[in-house]
Design an enzyme around this catalytic site. Structure first.
Site: not given
Length: 306
Positions: A108, A182, A250
């Site tokens: 990711s 994502k 994140k």
């Protein structure tokens, strides 16, 4: 556009490289080994490679060495900085790839970095596909991940026999679109986990049997894949990571901070994602960043004095 190789992918011809053998990466690589592919792995800590080596995996000394002997190299590392180092630095994957080879990044990561890697790969006559996944450790073990692949459609189609071993692939568009998908996925996952956590804290405070509560609501509009993946784990206080909570900071941070480069340069306003990032940041601040994302309930409990 032509695929990178004129012949179909097959266990007898296609040499696979894999970098990133954590909870999910190891399970994903294991599916390729089970299907008969020759897989070479690189691990910064070689002792972590023992299980895959027992299944027949070979071990490389560096990303560059691995790339020199592989047709397709998969990466599943921690964050964009790790991706940049593993792929683009002087001893990284691109320094060893032969023309026609393919990089597939399952991490990711950042859409802009995915586009940068794609451009760098094309300059070498190679291809890159950003293909982050969703489904956690269960999806990785069972080969049922959702895979969001982007790049050249023909290259993604060529890779489909490999993706099919790990889950269901959807072609999302040009380079970077997989990572954007994502980020959107994680925004929704975070919102689902917040709702699941708060619902369970409320139900417990109301004196409900949590397992009966979950069974009662799972078939209605409150039901979700988040509940199926993590509901029982939360009730049983099983916070083993399928994905680290710190990675959600994140991922959701990229959603909160993303700039619409193709538009007016204004930062997108996503209040729910901003709250989700704060909640997962609180987990990290509490020392729980290495717990699974389902541990988010601990933040709700702390807020309520438990």
């Amino acid at each position: 556009m032509e695929t990178p190789y004129p012949t179909p992918i097959s266990p007898t011809q296609t040499r696979i490289g894999w970098i990133g053998i954590g909870v999910m990466g190891a399970a994903m690589a294991s599916h390729l080994l089970s299907a008969g592919y020759s897989v070479t792995i690189y691990a910064r800590n070689p002792s972590k490679a023992a299980s895959l080596q027992s299944q027949g995996a070979h071990l490389a000394n560096s990303p560059q060495q691995l790339a020199r002997q592989c047709d397709v190299v998969f990466t599943m590392v921690g964050n964009p900085q790790d991706v940049r180092q593993t792929v683009l630095e002087s001893d990284g994957i691109l320094s060893g790839l032969k023309p026609g080879a393919v990089i597939v990044d399952h991490t990711s990561s950042s859409p802009s970095l995915a586009r940068e890697i794609y451009a760098s790969a094309r300059k070498k006559g190679c291809w890159s596909v950003d293909a982050p996944v969703s489904g956690g450790d269960i999806g990785a073990r069972e080969g049922k991940l959702a895979i969001f692949a982007a790049g050249v459609c023909a290259v993604v189609e060529w890779l489909k026999p490999l993706f099919d071993l790990m889950g269901r692939v959807t072609y999302m568009g040009e380079a970077g679109c997989g990572q954007s998908c994502k980020i959107g996925n994680q925004i929704m996952v975070g919102a689902n986990l917040m709702g699941l956590s708060e619902g369970l804290v409320f139900a417990e405070k109301a004196g409900l049997d949590l397992k009966k509560y979950m069974e009662a609501i799972r078939g209605g509009s409150a039901g979700s894949m988040a509940m199926e993946l993590w509901g029982r784990r939360i009730i049983e206080r099983d916070f083993k990571p399928g994905g680290f909570a710190e990675y959600m900071v994140k991922d959701m941070g990229m959603g909160v901070d993303v700039v619409k480069e193709e538009d007016d340069g204004k930062v997108m306003v996503l209040p729910g994602a901003a709250l989700g990032k704060q909640m997962f940041s609180a987990m990290v601040a509490n020392g729980d960043g290495k717990l699974g994302t389902q541990g988010l309930i601990t933040v709700v409990e702390r807020i309520n004095g438990k």
